[in-house]
Design a protein around this motif. Structure first.
Motif, mmCIF file in Angstrom:
data_model
loop_
_atom_site.group_PDB
_atom_site.id
_atom_site.type_symbol
_atom_site.label_atom_id
_atom_site.label_comp_id
_atom_site.label_asym_id
_atom_site.label_seq_id
_atom_site.Cartn_x
_atom_site.Cartn_y
_atom_site.Cartn_z
ATOM 1 N N GLN A 181 0.818 -1.210 0.000
ATOM 2 C CA GLN A 181 0.000 0.000 0.000
ATOM 3 C C GLN A 181 0.852 1.260 0.000
ATOM 4 O O GLN A 181 0.465 2.260 -0.601
ATOM 5 C CB GLN A 181 -0.955 0.003 1.195
ATOM 6 C CG GLN A 181 -2.078 1.030 1.073
ATOM 7 C CD GLN A 181 -2.936 0.802 -0.165
ATOM 8 O OE1 GLN A 181 -3.156 -0.345 -0.579
ATOM 9 N NE2 GLN A 181 -3.423 1.877 -0.767
ATOM 10 N N ASN A 228 -1.683 3.373 4.240
ATOM 11 C CA ASN A 228 -2.284 4.664 3.888
ATOM 12 C C ASN A 228 -2.036 5.719 4.964
ATOM 13 O O ASN A 228 -1.783 6.893 4.656
ATOM 14 C CB ASN A 228 -3.787 4.499 3.653
ATOM 15 C CG ASN A 228 -4.107 3.930 2.288
ATOM 16 O OD1 ASN A 228 -3.344 4.124 1.335
ATOM 17 N ND2 ASN A 228 -5.216 3.225 2.175
ATOM 18 N N PHE A 229 -2.127 5.310 6.218
ATOM 19 C CA PHE A 229 -1.890 6.271 7.293
ATOM 20 C C PHE A 229 -0.445 6.741 7.302
ATOM 21 O O PHE A 229 -0.166 7.939 7.463
ATOM 22 C CB PHE A 229 -2.261 5.673 8.655
ATOM 23 C CG PHE A 229 -3.701 5.884 9.022
ATOM 24 C CD1 PHE A 229 -4.199 7.157 9.259
ATOM 25 C CD2 PHE A 229 -4.572 4.811 9.139
ATOM 26 C CE1 PHE A 229 -5.530 7.364 9.592
ATOM 27 C CE2 PHE A 229 -5.900 4.992 9.470
ATOM 28 C CZ PHE A 229 -6.384 6.278 9.709
ATOM 29 N N ALA A 279 -6.815 -5.783 4.718
ATOM 30 C CA ALA A 279 -7.365 -4.442 4.927
ATOM 31 C C ALA A 279 -6.581 -3.693 5.998
ATOM 32 O O ALA A 279 -6.321 -2.490 5.867
ATOM 33 C CB ALA A 279 -8.838 -4.549 5.322
ATOM 34 N N PRO A 337 -10.451 -1.845 13.459
ATOM 35 C CA PRO A 337 -10.544 -1.757 11.999
ATOM 36 C C PRO A 337 -11.992 -1.889 11.534
ATOM 37 O O PRO A 337 -12.855 -2.400 12.251
ATOM 38 C CB PRO A 337 -9.705 -2.954 11.518
ATOM 39 C CG PRO A 337 -8.866 -3.341 12.681
ATOM 40 C CD PRO A 337 -9.639 -2.986 13.895
ATOM 41 N N ARG A 379 -3.146 -2.567 4.584
ATOM 42 C CA ARG A 379 -3.303 -1.465 3.630
ATOM 43 C C ARG A 379 -3.712 -0.177 4.339
ATOM 44 O O ARG A 379 -3.255 0.914 3.967
ATOM 45 C CB ARG A 379 -4.320 -1.854 2.556
ATOM 46 C CG ARG A 379 -3.836 -2.968 1.643
ATOM 47 C CD ARG A 379 -4.687 -3.141 0.414
ATOM 48 N NE ARG A 379 -4.223 -4.239 -0.418
ATOM 49 C CZ ARG A 379 -3.181 -4.165 -1.254
ATOM 50 N NH1 ARG A 379 -2.499 -3.025 -1.355
ATOM 51 N NH2 ARG A 379 -2.826 -5.212 -1.974
ATOM 52 N N GLU A 380 -4.568 -0.291 5.345
ATOM 53 C CA GLU A 380 -4.952 0.901 6.098
ATOM 54 C C GLU A 380 -3.731 1.521 6.774
ATOM 55 O O GLU A 380 -3.541 2.742 6.755
ATOM 56 C CB GLU A 380 -6.009 0.541 7.141
ATOM 57 C CG GLU A 380 -6.510 1.749 7.927
ATOM 58 C CD GLU A 380 -7.544 1.381 8.965
ATOM 59 O OE1 GLU A 380 -8.493 2.152 9.143
ATOM 60 O OE2 GLU A 380 -7.394 0.321 9.620
ATOM 61 N N ARG A 385 -4.393 1.154 15.362
ATOM 62 C CA ARG A 385 -5.653 0.427 15.288
ATOM 63 C C ARG A 385 -5.651 -0.715 16.305
ATOM 64 O O ARG A 385 -4.619 -1.308 16.601
ATOM 65 C CB ARG A 385 -5.868 -0.144 13.882
ATOM 66 C CG ARG A 385 -6.305 0.913 12.881
ATOM 67 C CD ARG A 385 -7.705 1.419 13.180
ATOM 68 N NE ARG A 385 -8.170 2.472 12.296
ATOM 69 C CZ ARG A 385 -8.078 3.773 12.557
ATOM 70 N NH1 ARG A 385 -7.506 4.185 13.669
ATOM 71 N NH2 ARG A 385 -8.551 4.657 11.716
#
Length: 335
Positions: free
Chosen positions: A43, A283-284, A276, A302, A279-280, A135
């Motif tokens: 990501q 992105n952060f 997920a 999440p 990838r999160e 998270r």
């Protein structure tokens, strides 16, 4: 001539590429950590940050040793402050927060069951106001116990509570998971947990010793429990832990810790989606490299989860899986 000569030299004076320094600390080479790491890096690339091009990515593999991770991070910090850091699982996250808190380096942790209990943050659901955010890697305990009881009570007499066997290490995420489950148990009459703990030891070759100690727990609890409940943490995520329960006991596994455990024979499994989550996190961290303040981001669970069901195990236990649970499982229904 001078103008031409200067023009020929211009490419050699082009500004250097802006290369960002990112550090990732990985607790242990278990499947969940490795899957999170893979999608995290994927990501970052999708967001425009490629290792060896405009990013230098340093991966610290702690191999279960928090002190090793802290020493490596401190050495990196002495050479120059990285632009961002990520930490996968509790031990790595504790090391990252210990070394990098109050340095201004944005830190994103993930695959952490109990970040408050682990000392990473003060409160879930609110912005941290610090350089640390992340998270929560868990499905709420009440959701998990309610879901499990919908199934396992079908195989139980109605006049007594279900007894789940919980053999766990003293690794922080397992202890945090147990605290949450015990808090729900205190409000319930439908189930209880019979617990056996195994002392966690650091090091790259710790798993055989942990599993040998867990085998003693299987022997101690097998004739006292109705179902096994696999713990969170490196031991519970290891496929040999599931194999140990299946080989050393006739007691069925109600709650597996990974999707592989369901494929092997556990009745069910529900955890946050690893792809997920990775990838999160990517992105952060990409957003931090663009100037986003981690202190403005609340720590929450999440958004996406995975549910798995083993129909053969359910059939053997005379358990009927309700249609809504089958629908939630989607493609993760195994025989």
């Amino acid at each position: 001539m001078a103008g031409i000569f200067c023009g020929l030299l211009l490419p050699f004076y082009a500004p250097a590429k802006d290369v960002r320094q990112v550090v990732v600390v990985v607790t242990m080479p278990v499947p969940a950590c490795e899957t999170h790491l893979r999608y995290f890096v994927d990501q970052l690339e999708a967001a425009g940050y490629k290792d060896g091009d405009n990013m230098v990515l340093t991966v610290i593999r702690a191999n279960g040793d928090r002190q090793f991770a802290e020493t490596r991070l401190s050495g990196i910090l002495e050479k120059g402050r990285p632009d961002a850091a990520a930490a996968i699982a509790t031990l790595a996250s504790q090391a990252a927060v210990t070394v990098l808190k109050n340095t201004g380096v944005p830190v994103f942790f993930f695959q952490v069951t109990d970040p408050v209990g682990a000392g990473l943050i003060e409160k879930i659901g609110e912005p941290t106001g610090t350089n640390v955010t992340g998270r929560v890697f868990t499905v709420p305990a009440k959701v998990r116990t309610d879901l499990a009881l919908r199934l396992v009570t079908q195989a139980m007499p109605p006049d007594r509570p279900v007894v789940f066997g919980y053999i766990h290490s003293t690794y922080p995420s397992a202890m945090g998971d147990l605290r949450q489950l015990k808090a729900i148990e205190a409000q319930e009459t439908r189930f209880r947990f019979a617990v056996h703990d195994v002392m966690y030891e650091k090091g790259p070759d710790v798993m055989p010793a942990l599993l040998a100690a867990a085998a003693q727990g299987v022997q101690a609890l097998s004739d006292r429990v109705d179902f096994w409940w696999e713990p969170q943490g490196p031991m519970g995520e290891h496929p040999d832990y599931t194999r140990l329960l299946l080989d050393r006991s006739a007691v069925p596994i109600a709650m597996g810790q990974t999707m592989d455990s369901v494929k092997m024979g556990a009745l069910m499994h529900i955890t946050p989606d690893l792809e997920a989550g990775g990838r999160e996190a990517g992105n952060f961290v990409a957003a931090f490299l663009q100037g986003t303040d981690p202190g403005t981001i609340p720590v929450t669970p999440p958004a996406r989860f995975q549910l798995g069901i083993n129909l053969t195990t359910a059939l053997n236990l005379n358990i009927v899986i309700p249609p809504d649970i089958l629908a939630l499982a989607g493609n993760h229904v195994y025989r």
